[in-house]
Design a protein around this motif. Structure first.
Motif, PDB file in Angstrom:
ATOM      1  N   GLY A 154      -7.329   0.229  -5.622  1.00  0.00           N
ATOM      2  CA  GLY A 154      -7.775   1.586  -5.313  1.00  0.00           C
ATOM      3  C   GLY A 154      -6.645   2.593  -5.331  1.00  0.00           C
ATOM      4  N   ALA A 155      -5.508   2.241  -4.748  1.00  0.00           N
ATOM      5  CA  ALA A 155      -4.383   3.171  -4.690  1.00  0.00           C
ATOM      6  C   ALA A 155      -3.809   3.443  -6.082  1.00  0.00           C
ATOM      7  N   VAL A 156      -3.799   2.408  -6.947  1.00  0.00           N
ATOM      8  CA  VAL A 156      -3.314   2.616  -8.318  1.00  0.00           C
ATOM      9  C   VAL A 156      -4.295   3.491  -9.094  1.00  0.00           C
ATOM     10  N   GLU A 157      -5.597   3.278  -8.894  1.00  0.00           N
ATOM     11  CA  GLU A 157      -6.609   4.106  -9.557  1.00  0.00           C
ATOM     12  C   GLU A 157      -6.443   5.574  -9.170  1.00  0.00           C
ATOM     13  N   MET A 182       0.850  -1.187   0.000  1.00  0.00           N
ATOM     14  CA  MET A 182       0.000   0.000   0.000  1.00  0.00           C
ATOM     15  C   MET A 182       0.886   1.238   0.000  1.00  0.00           C
ATOM     16  N   PRO A 183       0.348   2.394  -0.419  1.00  0.00           N
ATOM     17  CA  PRO A 183       1.115   3.629  -0.238  1.00  0.00           C
ATOM     18  C   PRO A 183       1.425   3.833   1.233  1.00  0.00           C
ATOM     19  N   GLU A 184       2.475   4.541   1.513  1.00  0.00           N
ATOM     20  CA  GLU A 184       2.853   4.807   2.892  1.00  0.00           C
ATOM     21  C   GLU A 184       1.707   5.506   3.633  1.00  0.00           C
ATOM     22  N   TYR A 229      -3.120   8.509   3.463  1.00  0.00           N
ATOM     23  CA  TYR A 229      -2.220   7.753   2.601  1.00  0.00           C
ATOM     24  C   TYR A 229      -1.459   8.700   1.681  1.00  0.00           C
ATOM     25  N   ARG A 230      -0.167   8.475   1.565  1.00  0.00           N
ATOM     26  CA  ARG A 230       0.626   9.253   0.631  1.00  0.00           C
ATOM     27  C   ARG A 230       0.449   8.687  -0.770  1.00  0.00           C
ATOM     28  N   GLU A 231       0.927   9.419  -1.771  1.00  0.00           N
ATOM     29  CA  GLU A 231       0.789   8.991  -3.167  1.00  0.00           C
ATOM     30  C   GLU A 231       1.827   7.918  -3.477  1.00  0.00           C
ATOM     31  N   PHE A 232       1.460   6.967  -4.339  1.00  0.00           N
ATOM     32  CA  PHE A 232       2.437   6.030  -4.875  1.00  0.00           C
ATOM     33  C   PHE A 232       3.481   6.788  -5.691  1.00  0.00           C
ATOM     34  N   ALA A 233       4.738   6.399  -5.597  1.00  0.00           N
ATOM     35  CA  ALA A 233       5.732   6.832  -6.572  1.00  0.00           C
ATOM     36  C   ALA A 233       5.519   6.016  -7.842  1.00  0.00           C
ATOM     37  N   ALA A 234       5.996   6.530  -8.964  1.00  0.00           N
ATOM     38  CA  ALA A 234       5.758   5.870 -10.250  1.00  0.00           C
ATOM     39  C   ALA A 234       6.240   4.423 -10.232  1.00  0.00           C
ATOM     40  N   ALA A 235       7.440   4.203  -9.730  1.00  0.00           N
ATOM     41  CA  ALA A 235       8.000   2.853  -9.731  1.00  0.00           C
ATOM     42  C   ALA A 235       7.169   1.906  -8.870  1.00  0.00           C
ATOM     43  N   LYS A 236       6.684   2.414  -7.730  1.00  0.00           N
ATOM     44  CA  LYS A 236       5.875   1.579  -6.842  1.00  0.00           C
ATOM     45  C   LYS A 236       4.525   1.267  -7.478  1.00  0.00           C
TER      46      LYS A 236
END
Length: 481
Positions: free
Chosen positions: A121-124, A15-17, A32-39
């Motif tokens: 959800g986090a990727v969306e 999950m995002p941090e 929740y923080r945003e995903f970095a691109a690589a993650k």
């Protein structure tokens, strides 16, 4: 090209941090923080690309989830956004507030095989937040204007989804809403730690830029009659939601200090906007320094307990008459609340309220301890009171979060021929969302009863399709004659 997908065997779910509980208790920022691109690419690559994607089947919007996950994994993010927004008017909102654990993620095939669900959800959320950042999100201006006009009553997710879809087709759309800001419960009902308000207001700006007109501070039946709105448009869509709070009886139920959840959340959100909110300033709808008891077990109750924590409550307890396993709210939200310091009192139901002897303000909730008995007609075990096990839970502020019922629209609007069910919801044809009144449609909670934002979005999009099809059919008939 190297294989980008099916990495679930080697790559664990992530999950995002999440911001630390001690830090997030002090503000209303999203946790929740945003995903970095690589993650994001890594987590999207865990998708197994099922032949029968249960995640898509269990999404009310039937979003093309495997397709946009694959595009993210391949670093084709703009294409992923185009696929995502093709079926969802507000993907960045659904990515934040949908109960994915009960919908798409809860039905992920690799979850069933013990590898942990894809973090859908986090990727969306990441896809559309990036699209906004890159300027890929554009107002839905039509290629060709149409003469037909549609009035939408209610600026919540169902009404706004319909307005967007109709405007893209060229219809002239006017949205009427009782509040001073568009967004419905997304603006005033859902706290910022789940949905920061700029996420909603920028969508409102897109709709205005596309040509949707808004008439705010407009209560139908008071500021304008329903018939006036009908006469001003070729079709009308009712998307008012349900705002009538369910109540509690028992001794002391009318004591000062016992508040409705929506009043409490609205005051908090208005304060967050910088509005002058006398009830908040006076402490009437402010939990600071108080022992708070929230009654209820749904997502609204979770919003209330977590808001009270952020307002600096002395203690926050949530009473629910069943156990944790039978709680209707998101288990993810329960876990977040516990991390932040909320105490859950399971198998506990209110029997009445105790007053302070000096000023008659509420001082406590009389609680009956419960046990789960035989299943009811729905299969859920029925709570039964344990005789002689009552006790008093101290409380300076009690918040009732027992759900919502529809308002009596035929009476409020002076439209007795508007058909409603025995529950008070508007009766429609489930295929077209049209009522028995010619040219009048209804969607969302006012039809379904209190439900999810994603279902309202689906209804709004479907109703827009039906309205457009009806006018197109009428035009073809006229042309043939």
């Amino acid at each position: 090209m190297a294989q980008k997908m099916l990495k679930f065997v080697d790559v664990p779910r992530g999950m995002p941090e999440k911001r630390a509980a001690d830090a997030r208790r002090d503000d209303f920022g999203e946790i929740y923080r945003e995903f970095a691109a690589a993650k994001a690419e890594e987590q999207a690559s865990r998708c197994s690309q099922c032949g029968v994607p249960y995640c898509q089947q269990h999404c009310p919007l039937h979003n093309n989830i495997p397709d946009w996950l694959k595009l993210v994994a391949e670093d084709r993010l703009e294409e992923a956004y185009q696929v995502s927004q093709a079926t969802n008017t507000f993907p960045e909102i659904c990515g934040r507030i949908c109960p994915q654990d009960r919908l798409c993620e809860g039905n992920c095939v690799i979850e069933q095989s013990g590898h942990g669900t894809v973090t859908i959800g986090a990727v969306e959320k990441y896809i559309t937040d990036t699209a906004w950042e890159k300027g890929w999100v554009k107002p839905g201006k039509p290629i060709k204007e149409r003469p037909e006009s549609v009035g939408v009553i209610g600026a919540g997710p169902g009404g706004l989804a319909a307005a967007d879809a109709l405007r893209r087709r060229g219809f002239q759309v006017t949205v009427y809403d009782r509040y001073d800001r568009s967004g419905g419960l997304m603006i005033y009902g859902i706290p910022g730690f789940k949905l920061e308000k700029h996420v909603v207001t920028r969508r409102n700006g897109q709709l205005e830029a596309a040509g949707v007109k808004f008439v705010l501070n407009c209560t139908v039946g008071k500021d304008r009659t329903f018939e006036e709105i009908r006469s001003a448009h070729d079709a009308v869509l009712i998307a008012t939601g349900v705002y009538k709070s369910r109540d509690l009886g028992g001794p002391g139920a009318g004591l000062p200090g016992i508040k409705k959840a929506l009043d409490y959340l609205t005051a908090s959100n208005r304060h967050g906007f910088g509005d002058n909110v006398p009830e908040y300033t006076s402490g009437e709808l402010n939990a600071q320094g108080k022992n708070v008891v929230v009654i209820g077990g749904g997502d609204t109750a979770m919003d209330c307990v977590r808001t009270a924590i952020r307002q600096g409550a002395k203690s926050v307890k949530c009473l629910y008459r069943r156990d944790r396993a039978n709680m209707p709210g998101s288990q993810r939200e329960v876990a977040n609340a516990e991390e932040e310091g909320v105490e859950f009192v399971w198998l506990a139901a209110p029997k009445g309220f105790v007053a302070n002897e000096t000023d008659d303000h509420v001082a406590g909730v009389r609680v009956a301890k419960m046990r789960l008995g035989a299943p009811d007609v729905t299969g859920r075990q029925t709570p039964e009171e344990i005789e002689g096990a009552d006790y008093t839970e101290p409380a300076d502020l009690v918040i009732k979060a027992l759900g919502f019922d529809p308002e009596e629209l035929p009476t409020l609007w002076g439209c007795e021929d508007l058909p409603v069910t025995r529950w008070g919801t508007v009766r429609t044809d489930h295929r077209t969302h049209m009522t028995a009144l010619e040219g009048v449609y209804a969607v969302g909670d006012i039809v379904r009863g209190a439900s999810l934002v994603v279902w309202a979005i689906r209804d709004g999009r479907e109703a827009a399709d039906a309205i457009a099809a009806k006018f197109d059919d009428a035009a073809r008939v006229m042309a043939a004659e």
